[in-house]
Design a protein around this motif. Structure first.
Motif, PDB file in Angstrom:
ATOM      1  N   LEU A 122       0.892  -1.636   0.345  1.00 35.43           N
ATOM      2  CA  LEU A 122       0.332   0.049  -0.217  1.00 35.43           C
ATOM      3  C   LEU A 122       0.922   1.488  -0.210  1.00 35.43           C
ATOM      4  O   LEU A 122       0.754   2.249  -0.381  1.00 35.43           O
ATOM      5  CB  LEU A 122      -0.944  -0.009   1.058  1.00 35.43           C
ATOM      6  CG  LEU A 122      -2.314  -1.108   0.746  1.00 35.43           C
ATOM      7  CD1 LEU A 122      -2.837  -1.306   2.362  1.00 35.43           C
ATOM      8  CD2 LEU A 122      -2.780  -0.938  -0.240  1.00 35.43           C
ATOM      9  N   THR A 125       2.569   1.990  -3.739  1.00 30.72           N
ATOM     10  CA  THR A 125       0.789   2.130  -4.568  1.00 30.72           C
ATOM     11  C   THR A 125       0.773   3.864  -3.794  1.00 30.72           C
ATOM     12  O   THR A 125       0.913   3.960  -5.309  1.00 30.72           O
ATOM     13  CB  THR A 125       0.047   1.424  -3.670  1.00 30.72           C
ATOM     14  OG1 THR A 125       0.445  -0.184  -4.634  1.00 30.72           O
ATOM     15  CG2 THR A 125      -1.012   1.480  -5.421  1.00 30.72           C
ATOM     16  N   ARG A 126       0.870   3.872  -2.774  1.00 32.65           N
ATOM     17  CA  ARG A 126       0.602   5.425  -2.533  1.00 32.65           C
ATOM     18  C   ARG A 126       1.492   7.004  -3.117  1.00 32.65           C
ATOM     19  O   ARG A 126       2.044   7.902  -3.809  1.00 32.65           O
ATOM     20  CB  ARG A 126      -0.139   5.805  -1.568  1.00 32.65           C
ATOM     21  CG  ARG A 126       0.316   7.096  -0.981  1.00 32.65           C
ATOM     22  CD  ARG A 126      -0.542   7.156   1.069  1.00 32.65           C
ATOM     23  NE  ARG A 126      -0.823   5.864   1.390  1.00 32.65           N
ATOM     24  CZ  ARG A 126      -1.168   5.021   1.796  1.00 32.65           C
ATOM     25  NH1 ARG A 126       0.340   5.207   2.444  1.00 32.65           N
ATOM     26  NH2 ARG A 126      -1.671   4.247   2.491  1.00 32.65           N
ATOM     27  N   LYS A 127       3.025   5.910  -2.740  1.00 34.35           N
ATOM     28  CA  LYS A 127       4.319   6.588  -2.916  1.00 34.35           C
ATOM     29  C   LYS A 127       3.935   6.808  -4.623  1.00 34.35           C
ATOM     30  O   LYS A 127       4.459   7.891  -5.747  1.00 34.35           O
ATOM     31  CB  LYS A 127       5.711   6.151  -2.875  1.00 34.35           C
ATOM     32  CG  LYS A 127       6.937   6.958  -3.449  1.00 34.35           C
ATOM     33  CD  LYS A 127       8.157   6.650  -3.223  1.00 34.35           C
ATOM     34  CE  LYS A 127       9.314   7.016  -3.421  1.00 34.35           C
ATOM     35  NZ  LYS A 127      10.542   6.124  -3.035  1.00 34.35           N
ATOM     36  N   ASP A 129       1.579   7.070  -6.970  1.00 32.52           N
ATOM     37  CA  ASP A 129       0.528   7.633  -7.319  1.00 32.52           C
ATOM     38  C   ASP A 129       0.957   9.239  -7.154  1.00 32.52           C
ATOM     39  O   ASP A 129       0.936   9.608  -7.853  1.00 32.52           O
ATOM     40  CB  ASP A 129      -0.885   7.320  -6.580  1.00 32.52           C
ATOM     41  CG  ASP A 129      -1.792   6.125  -6.758  1.00 32.52           C
ATOM     42  OD1 ASP A 129      -1.618   5.200  -7.829  1.00 32.52           O
ATOM     43  OD2 ASP A 129      -2.714   5.664  -5.788  1.00 32.52           O
ATOM     44  N   LEU A 130       1.579   9.352  -5.852  1.00 31.06           N
ATOM     45  CA  LEU A 130       1.997  11.054  -5.695  1.00 31.06           C
ATOM     46  C   LEU A 130       2.692  11.296  -7.083  1.00 31.06           C
ATOM     47  O   LEU A 130       3.083  12.265  -7.409  1.00 31.06           O
ATOM     48  CB  LEU A 130       2.582  10.885  -4.353  1.00 31.06           C
ATOM     49  CG  LEU A 130       1.669  10.671  -2.808  1.00 31.06           C
ATOM     50  CD1 LEU A 130       2.876  10.751  -1.638  1.00 31.06           C
ATOM     51  CD2 LEU A 130       0.729  11.794  -3.009  1.00 31.06           C
TER      52      LEU A 130
END
Length: 368
Positions: A122, A125-127, A129-130
């Motif tokens: 997670l 994935t968040r990184k 997206d950023l």
């Protein structure tokens, strides 16, 4: 016969020297005329027009200021676009590296089957997206900047069109002023050279046989050169018509003059043929008689007398006595003043007739 003009070597040398004087006189007049014709370009007040005189500076100055301001804005936008491009490239690079790292990590997780790494998944994935959002933001900024550059280019093209329109109008005003200036200068030059040409024609007609004929001929050569040669480099578009029309007029005038002169010559010869031989002989100029003798022509009718043989005494065309026999028996041309054998004065038939008439009149007076 008129013997006022001697046919001698000094006379020929004097004629050659006179022609030299005429040519040298014409050369110096041409030098002076070329200087005057050249300097007439400064006769109109203010001299020749300059293109910068017709530029509307009041209208062009604001447009040029706006153009300079647009150039500064374009330079700033280019610098900003360069910065955004570098930042966008770096963001894309980071996104691709993170994406590659995520693929590798997923492959490892799949191989080990360790479910404890879901939290890390997670986070990764968040990184990712950023990073993608950051790259997209940089791209939007670049697109926005490109829109500003396009608007700036459109404004710049509009200003360039306005400046070109103003420059076209200035060029048109300059061309019109240049045309007026050329016509003015051509008018001054034509007003100088055309009267000189007319005066030269008048002097040639009236005084070409005067004592000062070398100066008349020299002035005529100068006038012809000034009008038909010196004026040529300064002719406007229609100036060639002026030169051609004047040339046609002079040619017609010269042709009419020659035809009338020939008609007068024919009438004069017809009138001479009606005179007696003694009157025609006295009218012959000595120089013409000698020239006619060398060419074997009759000095009265200008026709060849030798067609009658070398021993003729009279012209076979007009009957003029051409040869006399001296008391010494020598045969002389009738217009020779002295015998070619004994050197005594040649007594002509008309002189003998005049002497006999004088003796008869004296005898009649004595008888009375």
């Amino acid at each position: 016969m008129n013997t006022s003009q001697a046919y001698s070597r000094p006379a020929r040398l004097l004629q050659i020297a006179s022609w030299i004087i005429a040519i040298v006189f014409a050369m110096f007049l041409n030098m002076l005329g070329s200087l005057v014709i050249r300097d007439l370009m400064f006769a109109p007040q203010g001299g020749p027009p300059r293109s910068e005189q017709f530029v509307d500076n009041a209208a062009i100055a604001p447009l040029e200021a706006q153009t300079r301001d647009l150039e500064r804005q374009r330079s700033a936008l280019n610098d900003k676009a360069q910065t955004l491009r570098i930042a966008n490239d770096r963001a894309n690079t980071d996104y691709r590296e993170a994406q590659e790292s995520l693929r590798n990590w997923l492959a490892t997780r799949t191989a080990t089957g360790d479910s404890r790494n879901d939290i890390e998944l997670l986070a990764r994935t968040r990184k990712l997206d950023l990073l993608q959002a950051s790259a997209s933001d940089w791209q939007r900024q670049r697109d926005k900047l490109a829109d500003q550059q396009r608007a700036l280019d459109a404004r710049s093209e509009q200003l360039s069109a306005q400046l070109a329109h103003l420059q076209t109008e200035a060029d048109a005003r300059y061309a019109a002023a240049q045309r007026r200036y050329e016509l003015t200068v051509f008018g001054w030059r034509l007003a100088l050279t055309l009267p000189i040409l007319l005066v030269a024609v008048w002097l040639f007609i009236r005084h070409r046989k005067s004592r000062y004929w070398p100066f008349i001929y020299g002035f005529g050569l100068f006038a012809l050169c000034a009008f038909f040669v010196e004026l040529v480099p300064y002719l406007p578009d229609f100036g060639g018509y002026v030169r051609v029309l004047v040339g046609i007029a002079l040619t017609v005038f010269a042709g009419l003059y020659m035809l009338r002169a020939f008609q007068r010559y024919v009438e004069r010869k017809r009138a001479e043929m009606e005179q007696s031989q003694s009157e025609r002989a006295r009218a012959v100029v000595y120089e013409k008689a000698i020239s006619a003798y060398q060419k074997k022509l009759c000095p009265s009718c200008d026709k060849p007398w030798h067609l009658g043989g070398d021993q003729v005494s009279f012209c076979i065309h007009c009957g003029l006595r051409l040869f006399e026999v001296c008391t010494c028996g020598a045969r002389n041309f009738a217009f020779f003043p002295f015998c070619n054998q004994c050197g005594t004065h040649v007594t002509h038939a008309d002189d003998k007739g005049a002497d006999a008439e004088h003796v008869d009149s004296g005898a009649n007076s004595a008888h009375r």
